[in-house]
Design an enzyme around this catalytic site. Sequence first.
Site, PDB file in Angstrom:
ATOM      1  N   THR A 285       0.998  -1.232  -0.038  1.00 52.35           N
ATOM      2  CA  THR A 285      -0.154  -0.091  -0.008  1.00 52.35           C
ATOM      3  C   THR A 285       0.920   1.171   0.005  1.00 52.35           C
ATOM      4  OG1 THR A 285      -2.018   1.070   1.111  1.00 52.35           O
ATOM      5  CG2 THR A 285      -0.281   0.082   2.693  1.00 52.35           C
ATOM      6  N   LYS A 289       3.516   1.547  -3.754  1.00 50.52           N
ATOM      7  CA  LYS A 289       2.883   0.762  -4.921  1.00 50.52           C
ATOM      8  C   LYS A 289       3.868   0.778  -5.925  1.00 50.52           C
ATOM      9  CE  LYS A 289      -1.852   0.658  -3.221  1.00 50.52           C
ATOM     10  NZ  LYS A 289      -3.225   0.907  -3.510  1.00 50.52           N
ATOM     11  N   ASN A 310      -0.275  -3.630  -6.206  1.00 56.06           N
ATOM     12  CA  ASN A 310      -0.912  -3.973  -4.608  1.00 56.06           C
ATOM     13  C   ASN A 310      -0.581  -5.163  -4.265  1.00 56.06           C
ATOM     14  OD1 ASN A 310      -2.891  -5.095  -5.795  1.00 56.06           O
ATOM     15  ND2 ASN A 310      -4.616  -4.121  -4.520  1.00 56.06           N
ATOM     16  N   ASP A 325      -6.314  -3.736  -7.470  1.00 62.60           N
ATOM     17  CA  ASP A 325      -7.342  -2.598  -7.192  1.00 62.60           C
ATOM     18  C   ASP A 325      -8.211  -2.184  -8.562  1.00 62.60           C
ATOM     19  OD1 ASP A 325      -6.481  -1.869  -4.696  1.00 62.60           O
ATOM     20  OD2 ASP A 325      -5.158  -0.578  -5.296  1.00 62.60           O
ATOM     21  N   ALA A 349      -5.780  12.516  -9.301  1.00 61.62           N
ATOM     22  CA  ALA A 349      -4.805  11.933 -10.279  1.00 61.62           C
ATOM     23  C   ALA A 349      -3.609  11.427  -9.592  1.00 61.62           C
ATOM     24  CB  ALA A 349      -4.039  13.560 -10.818  1.00 61.62           C
ATOM     25  N   GLY A 350      -4.099  10.528  -8.526  1.00 57.60           N
ATOM     26  CA  GLY A 350      -2.896   9.879  -7.771  1.00 57.60           C
ATOM     27  C   GLY A 350      -2.988   8.581  -8.155  1.00 57.60           C
ATOM     28  N   THR A 373      -5.192  19.524  -8.049  1.00 64.09           N
ATOM     29  CA  THR A 373      -4.308  20.291  -8.779  1.00 64.09           C
ATOM     30  C   THR A 373      -4.083  19.926 -10.203  1.00 64.09           C
ATOM     31  OG1 THR A 373      -3.144  19.618  -6.620  1.00 64.09           O
ATOM     32  CG2 THR A 373      -1.741  20.440  -8.500  1.00 64.09           C
TER      33      THR A 373
END
Length: 491
Positions: A285, A289, A310, A325, A349-350, A373
Amino acid sequence: MIIVPIVGPSAADARRQVRASVRDADMFELRLDLLSARWSGPALAAFIRGSKRPVIATCRPVREGGRFEGPEEDRFARIGDAVRAGAAYADCEQDAVGAFRVWCGTRHLRPRLIVSQHILTPGLPAIGAAYRRLRAARADVIKFVYTATDAWEISGVQAFLRRAARDRQPAIAIAMGEAGEASRVLYRVFGGWATFAAASDGEGSAPGQPTAAVMRRVFRAHERTARTRVYGLVGQPVRQSKGIYIHNPLYARAGFNGIYVRFPVTDLDRFIRRVGPLLRGCSVTLPHKAAMAKKCGTFTGSAACIGAVNTVVRTRTGWRGANTDAAAALDAIERKMAVSGRRITILGAGGAARAIAVEAVRRGARVTLANRTAARAATLGNELGVPWCPLAAVGKMEPEILVNTTAAGMWPAVHDSPLREIPAGVRLAFDAIYNPGMTRFLTMAESRGATVVTGVTMYAGQAVDQIRILTGLRVTAGQVLRLFRAASVNH
Ligand code: NAP
């Protein structure tokens, strides 16, 4: 053997601690240095005589992390009284063992002896030197404790206990602190004589002690052997994860000799080098990752395109990575609405946004990105070749399916939402957040008539796939969900 420290301070507290843990304890350690001075003499002796479990008498001085501040003579006398009352073992620090033996000899006391050393300076100490020092004490049991700052430092416990096993020397070794939790749980895997566990939450004698109930009933730590397959969750932080309450019971129900522990890891390189060989595989996690993906030689599914994993398993030729995921999120959505040809806008946007976007494109969706952002949305959008916009302009994308992968609305900030309002035309909303299940974002979408899918469904799906990849076991989403809900209530 699971030893529960009885830390008082009052006699009533001690009795409560015994009641709370006696089912799960094999032995009690009476921490004489932590007990109230008012509770002593005949009352304390009666407590030891009446104990349903053997008792270790310990009176830890301040120099070794305890609270006893008086002269050594008084300290020995407290331990001696407990031995006369029937304590099965006396614990004595390695630097005082000579004096303690003389003191006992002149009083015709011959307690079985645990000789211990506690290093309080954080970090991995020199294990070989510590082992030789303690071994030289020729004690019934030797005990070495230090303070871990990162999970890779549990490798010292493994090295210590391996040497002790070779010498047939009963030994306890523990890396204290949250980072060392796995060293307590894996004590039998490493060949240790015993571990320590708290009577109840917040009543341990050292940081990082799980409760005796968790140690025995969740981890079944006392039944493990060198043949037990070790898995775990690698990340930072990992304390909030429910994984141990899901994997371990499912392994047990299948009769599978595997254990799943938590590894709070900062230095991933060192962890992989020092602890990796112990593992069959692990969940990965935040924040590792992407870094873990770089360590994988092979991948399954879309993990290589996502660039983040993951789940990893150790193979003969290296680590093999998967990302359960992304598929789980899309499976959860597609149980309600097929995505092929549909306009999906992903908020965020992660790592989760990236994984879900790659999988959604692969399944034929028309993906757009929106992020607080905007520059991050631009970078990811350009990389994946999909349109992007700032969060405030999400309506312009005319999404049919809206996916939240931002952390807005995650416990404890449950009143947050990534959007002030849900754009018209959204037919399905999915939130990757699973705590809480029904987020503010989903409530807003539902009130606009959209079908909603919670992150809990995704969580269950990714866990089912992960357990299959790690262990080969087939479990159902229903089983995972029941354990997840029970863990949310109880832990
Ligand atoms: P991450 O890489 O840290 O990305 C976080 C994203 O959230 C960024 O885009 C960030 O925007 C945005 N964000 C954070 N706070 C925000 C706010 N108050 N308002 C608007 N945007 C905000 O995290 P991640 O790995 O992608 O994970 C994101 C979520 O997915 C987490 O809630 C996690 O629990 C969930 N998740 C769920 C599962 C499951 O099984 N259900 C699995 C994996 C992840 P900026 O770029 O502007 O900072």
